[in-house]
Design a protein around this motif. Structure first.
Motif, mmCIF file in Angstrom:
data_model
loop_
_atom_site.group_PDB
_atom_site.id
_atom_site.type_symbol
_atom_site.label_atom_id
_atom_site.label_comp_id
_atom_site.label_asym_id
_atom_site.label_seq_id
_atom_site.Cartn_x
_atom_site.Cartn_y
_atom_site.Cartn_z
ATOM 1 N N GLY A 53 0.759 -1.043 -0.016
ATOM 2 C CA GLY A 53 -0.062 -0.199 -0.028
ATOM 3 C C GLY A 53 0.673 1.353 -0.147
ATOM 4 N N ARG A 54 1.817 1.188 0.679
ATOM 5 C CA ARG A 54 2.730 2.419 0.744
ATOM 6 C C ARG A 54 3.597 2.511 -0.702
ATOM 7 N NH1 ARG A 54 7.883 2.792 4.744
ATOM 8 N NH2 ARG A 54 8.889 1.837 2.846
ATOM 9 N N GLY A 55 3.919 1.473 -1.092
ATOM 10 C CA GLY A 55 4.569 1.817 -2.622
ATOM 11 C C GLY A 55 3.686 2.067 -3.461
ATOM 12 N N SER A 60 2.008 6.729 -6.764
ATOM 13 C CA SER A 60 0.750 7.536 -7.404
ATOM 14 C C SER A 60 1.123 8.907 -6.996
ATOM 15 C CB SER A 60 -0.525 7.034 -7.049
ATOM 16 O OG SER A 60 -0.395 7.239 -5.561
ATOM 17 N N HIS A 61 1.722 9.387 -6.054
ATOM 18 C CA HIS A 61 2.101 10.682 -5.639
ATOM 19 C C HIS A 61 3.363 11.315 -6.251
ATOM 20 C CE1 HIS A 61 -1.538 10.035 -3.073
ATOM 21 N NE2 HIS A 61 -1.676 11.308 -3.485
ATOM 22 N N GLY A 62 4.417 10.371 -6.648
ATOM 23 C CA GLY A 62 5.573 10.618 -7.188
ATOM 24 C C GLY A 62 6.508 10.886 -6.228
ATOM 25 N N ILE A 63 6.361 10.323 -5.170
ATOM 26 C CA ILE A 63 7.217 10.472 -3.930
ATOM 27 C C ILE A 63 8.331 9.497 -3.916
ATOM 28 C CG2 ILE A 63 7.395 10.484 -1.227
ATOM 29 C CD1 ILE A 63 4.248 11.066 -1.373
ATOM 30 N N GLY A 64 9.641 10.007 -3.546
ATOM 31 C CA GLY A 64 10.706 9.171 -3.597
ATOM 32 C C GLY A 64 11.309 8.770 -4.879
ATOM 33 N N LYS A 65 11.061 9.386 -5.706
ATOM 34 C CA LYS A 65 11.771 9.362 -7.294
ATOM 35 C C LYS A 65 13.246 9.689 -7.028
ATOM 36 C CE LYS A 65 8.943 11.170 -9.749
ATOM 37 N NZ LYS A 65 8.302 11.874 -11.397
#
Length: 67
Positions: A53-55, A60-65
Motif C-alpha cells: 500500500g505504501r509503495g 501514485s504521488h511521485g514520492i521518493g523518485k
C-alpha cells in the motif's frame, strides 16, 4: 549398546494421551503453536500489505523518485 531415550516412557505416554484427547486441529495442539501457526503468518501478511500500500501510494504521488 543401547541409547537412552530422549524422554522417559511415562512422560511420552502422558503427552500422547494429552495430545490425543484434544479436539483441535493438528497444527494447533501444542502450547506455542498458536504463535507459529497463526500470529506469525498474520504479522507477515499485514506487514506485506502495508508495504504494498505504501509503495502504491508513493508511486501514485511521485514520492521518493530518484533524479
Amino acid at each position: 549398546m543401547t541409547e537412552q531415550p530422549f524422554r522417559p516412557r511415562e512422560k511420552l505416554i502422558e503427552r500422547q494421551k494429552y495430545f490425543q484427547s484434544i479436539h483441535k486441529h493438528t497444527y494447533l495442539k501444542g502450547p506455542m503453536d498458536k504463535i507459529t501457526s497463526v500470529a506469525i503468518p498474520i504479522a507477515l501478511a499485514a506487514s506485506s500489505l502495508y508495504l504494498i500500500g505504501r509503495g502504491i501510494y508513493n508511486m501514485s504521488h511521485g514520492i521518493g523518485k530518484k533524479e
